[in-house]
Scaffold this motif. Sequence first.
Motif, PDB file in Angstrom:
ATOM      1  N   ASP A 159       0.945  -0.737  -0.176  1.00  0.00           N
ATOM      2  CA  ASP A 159       0.133  -0.205  -0.381  1.00  0.00           C
ATOM      3  C   ASP A 159       0.890   1.356  -0.322  1.00  0.00           C
ATOM      4  OD1 ASP A 159       1.173   0.985   2.644  1.00  0.00           O
ATOM      5  OD2 ASP A 159      -1.181  -0.169   3.528  1.00  0.00           O
ATOM      6  N   ASP A 160       0.181   2.452  -0.337  1.00  0.00           N
ATOM      7  CA  ASP A 160       1.194   3.933  -0.188  1.00  0.00           C
ATOM      8  C   ASP A 160       1.977   3.849   1.029  1.00  0.00           C
ATOM      9  OD1 ASP A 160      -0.127   3.537  -2.391  1.00  0.00           O
ATOM     10  OD2 ASP A 160      -2.032   5.528  -2.486  1.00  0.00           O
ATOM     11  N   GLU A 161       1.006   3.564   1.672  1.00  0.00           N
ATOM     12  CA  GLU A 161       2.635   4.272   3.751  1.00  0.00           C
ATOM     13  C   GLU A 161       3.072   3.674   3.440  1.00  0.00           C
ATOM     14  OE1 GLU A 161       1.298   5.225   7.901  1.00  0.00           O
ATOM     15  OE2 GLU A 161       0.261   3.349   7.277  1.00  0.00           O
ATOM     16  N   ILE A 162       3.223   1.965   3.208  1.00  0.00           N
ATOM     17  CA  ILE A 162       3.899   1.180   3.664  1.00  0.00           C
ATOM     18  C   ILE A 162       5.018   1.672   2.346  1.00  0.00           C
ATOM     19  CG2 ILE A 162       5.071  -0.918   3.075  1.00  0.00           C
ATOM     20  CD1 ILE A 162       2.036  -2.205   4.592  1.00  0.00           C
ATOM     21  N   MET A 163       4.912   1.912   0.993  1.00  0.00           N
ATOM     22  CA  MET A 163       6.053   2.281  -0.044  1.00  0.00           C
ATOM     23  C   MET A 163       6.140   3.331   0.810  1.00  0.00           C
ATOM     24  SD  MET A 163       5.667  -0.151  -2.024  1.00  0.00           S
ATOM     25  CE  MET A 163       6.399  -0.175  -3.158  1.00  0.00           C
ATOM     26  N   SER A 164       5.876   4.480   0.998  1.00  0.00           N
ATOM     27  CA  SER A 164       6.794   5.754   1.234  1.00  0.00           C
ATOM     28  C   SER A 164       7.658   5.039   2.586  1.00  0.00           C
ATOM     29  CB  SER A 164       5.613   6.276   1.470  1.00  0.00           C
ATOM     30  OG  SER A 164       6.467   7.765   2.567  1.00  0.00           O
ATOM     31  N   ILE A 165       7.189   4.090   3.375  1.00  0.00           N
ATOM     32  CA  ILE A 165       8.169   4.358   4.721  1.00  0.00           C
ATOM     33  C   ILE A 165       9.210   3.201   4.126  1.00  0.00           C
ATOM     34  CG2 ILE A 165       8.299   2.617   6.458  1.00  0.00           C
ATOM     35  CD1 ILE A 165       5.555   3.479   7.141  1.00  0.00           C
ATOM     36  N   LYS A 166       9.362   2.313   3.143  1.00  0.00           N
ATOM     37  CA  LYS A 166      10.217   1.405   2.404  1.00  0.00           C
ATOM     38  C   LYS A 166      11.217   2.638   2.320  1.00  0.00           C
ATOM     39  CE  LYS A 166       9.918  -2.390   0.152  1.00  0.00           C
ATOM     40  NZ  LYS A 166       8.927  -3.294  -0.749  1.00  0.00           N
ATOM     41  N   SER A 167      10.642   3.731   0.995  1.00  0.00           N
ATOM     42  CA  SER A 167      11.980   4.200   1.181  1.00  0.00           C
ATOM     43  C   SER A 167      12.335   5.352   2.331  1.00  0.00           C
ATOM     44  CB  SER A 167      11.222   5.295   0.029  1.00  0.00           C
ATOM     45  OG  SER A 167      10.263   6.119   0.143  1.00  0.00           O
ATOM     46  N   ASN A 168      12.459   5.883   3.335  1.00  0.00           N
ATOM     47  CA  ASN A 168      12.790   6.454   4.360  1.00  0.00           C
ATOM     48  C   ASN A 168      13.270   5.817   5.368  1.00  0.00           C
ATOM     49  OD1 ASN A 168      12.079   9.389   3.160  1.00  0.00           O
ATOM     50  ND2 ASN A 168      10.226   8.328   3.058  1.00  0.00           N
ATOM     51  N   TYR A 169      12.524   4.408   5.759  1.00  0.00           N
ATOM     52  CA  TYR A 169      13.081   4.312   6.345  1.00  0.00           C
ATOM     53  C   TYR A 169      13.440   2.457   6.728  1.00  0.00           C
ATOM     54  CZ  TYR A 169      10.502   7.788   8.780  1.00  0.00           C
ATOM     55  OH  TYR A 169      10.195   9.095   8.965  1.00  0.00           O
ATOM     56  N   THR A 170      13.716   1.683   7.614  1.00  0.00           N
ATOM     57  CA  THR A 170      14.204   0.338   7.929  1.00  0.00           C
ATOM     58  C   THR A 170      12.982  -0.198   7.889  1.00  0.00           C
ATOM     59  OG1 THR A 170      16.460   0.822   8.506  1.00  0.00           O
ATOM     60  CG2 THR A 170      15.806  -1.149   8.561  1.00  0.00           C
ATOM     61  N   PHE A 171      12.613  -1.522   6.623  1.00  0.00           N
ATOM     62  CA  PHE A 171      11.699  -1.968   6.269  1.00  0.00           C
ATOM     63  C   PHE A 171      12.074  -3.606   6.941  1.00  0.00           C
ATOM     64  CE2 PHE A 171       7.951  -4.626   3.798  1.00  0.00           C
ATOM     65  CZ  PHE A 171       6.494  -3.941   4.719  1.00  0.00           C
ATOM     66  N   LEU A 172      11.266  -4.019   7.392  1.00  0.00           N
ATOM     67  CA  LEU A 172      11.608  -5.725   7.612  1.00  0.00           C
ATOM     68  C   LEU A 172       9.918  -6.268   6.939  1.00  0.00           C
ATOM     69  CD1 LEU A 172      13.572  -6.396  10.553  1.00  0.00           C
ATOM     70  CD2 LEU A 172      13.834  -7.716   8.506  1.00  0.00           C
ATOM     71  N   LYS A 173       9.713  -7.259   6.134  1.00  0.00           N
ATOM     72  CA  LYS A 173       8.570  -8.280   6.205  1.00  0.00           C
ATOM     73  C   LYS A 173       8.723  -8.843   7.109  1.00  0.00           C
ATOM     74  CE  LYS A 173       6.118  -9.844   2.045  1.00  0.00           C
ATOM     75  NZ  LYS A 173       5.193 -10.353   2.453  1.00  0.00           N
ATOM     76  N   LYS A 174       7.009  -9.479   7.167  1.00  0.00           N
ATOM     77  CA  LYS A 174       6.938 -10.581   8.157  1.00  0.00           C
ATOM     78  C   LYS A 174       7.112 -11.701   6.839  1.00  0.00           C
ATOM     79  CE  LYS A 174       4.476  -8.787  11.606  1.00  0.00           C
ATOM     80  NZ  LYS A 174       3.355  -8.257  12.987  1.00  0.00           N
ATOM     81  N   PRO A 175       6.907 -12.696   7.116  1.00  0.00           N
ATOM     82  CA  PRO A 175       8.265 -13.734   8.220  1.00  0.00           C
ATOM     83  C   PRO A 175       9.528 -13.366   8.683  1.00  0.00           C
ATOM     84  CG  PRO A 175       7.664 -15.278   7.223  1.00  0.00           C
ATOM     85  CD  PRO A 175       7.079 -14.072   6.189  1.00  0.00           C
TER      86      PRO A 175
END
Length: 502
Positions: free
Chosen positions: A464-480
Amino acid sequence: MCNKNIEKKYKIIFENAGIPIYTISKDGKILEANKAAAELFETDLNNLIGKKIEDFYFNIDDRKVFLEALQKNKKLKNYHIKFKTAKNKIIDVLANVEMWDDEDSEILHQGTLVNITDLIGLTNKLKNLELMKYNAQLIRNLISDMKDKLTELLVINDLLQMTHNGNAYLIKSESLLENMSKLIGKYENLFPDDNITREKIDLANFLLEHKKLFKEIFSESLNITLVLNTENATIMSDYTQILQIFTSILQNSAEAIMAKGEEKGKIEIILNEKDIKGHTYLSDGKYIEIIIKDNGIGIKEDNLQNIFSVEYTAKAGKGKGLSLPVILSIINALNGDIKIESIYGVGTTVTILLPVLNNEEENEHFDELELFDELDSNKTVFFVDDDDIIREAFAANLEKRGFNLIQSNNPQDALEKLKEYFPLIDIAVIDIRMPGMTGGKLYETIKEKYGHLPVIFISGYEDDDEIMSIKSNYTFLKKPFSTDDLVAEINKNLKVDNRWMK
């Protein structure tokens, strides 16, 4: 905690486990199975439950031998069985099974299965391939995926053991998981990691220098054309791997041209620079697009969908280059992607994406080993996730590794806890999708009220849009993800933040 809650948590673990789990009745029927077991046998749960397990044996006599061994030993570890799926596909599995200790129960035994069909295929193929190290890398990647799934199950089991000490289901589950972990460790030891030296490679210069060599290797009659549409074509890779990738793909093209009997064989190599955003699994950023086109015989549509499978490679691969599964493994290790399109009788197009080496990456390089060497103890992690099982399981494992944990199961509670604990917190781990307020909104509120705080966002989603924005600016880990993954990212973020403050 009441028995109903224990049963509910056990049921969640059972149904969502990534490893096939099943129970067999005394008359040989499948009493219980999870989604992973249904996927293994290429059917759905409704069709699987109630079926006789002997119907899935490739050789019915093997069932008799298995039952004799089980009756004698009561427990079997890493027992090799050949099954046939509902779609008549032959698979090799390793079973860890145990007799049920309740004589009054209708259950005969329970167990877990690991599909080792690809592992066996790869291992056999290694004996005949000239470049064994690349196939070993492919197996290491497969083993790594299996270890991640096991770690997730073990971390949840550890939590439940602490809260429900002595539960028979959990004890048996832990024993089975540990057996599978030891088995995977044995396979891992067979394929130790190689030291790959990566260096800066300008693909444009590389192709210009090797064009003559490629023609000499395959055929002087081949017309190899280079189209270089970018001046920034520098990547980080092992030189030998890049040479082998191009050599293997061009060899496939040359063989396809000869198979077609094309007198004027044409191979075109195109380099483009592309901005990638919103790719399924590639990070956003600049990439080199390598396009290799030929006018050979092409690939039939039925084979195209299986082009990267080991089975297809074993049937079709007669060349001396790398197999396509190995090429895929190398490109994945370089954080890239490969796609193959073909029209039978017309030709084939191979498209490869590899990340461009930019100035920031060249000047700011962190040694992954240093991240663990400099791990500070007694750091405090603020873990916010509305999934109690996942949050508590990871919290318990982080505490075992020396971290202090503050937990919260919703954004409102998190804001209340921050009033008291914010000065003590070193880093936050925040789930993105939570009721009442998203993780992104929660973090924005934290920054407004308290200022800067290192953060790692986690989610089972990424589209989704929020997650795509977060991934471009912060560290993101996808479960699991595993505890090791989380610890690495925590330490990396703390190290970067310390440098930033200095």
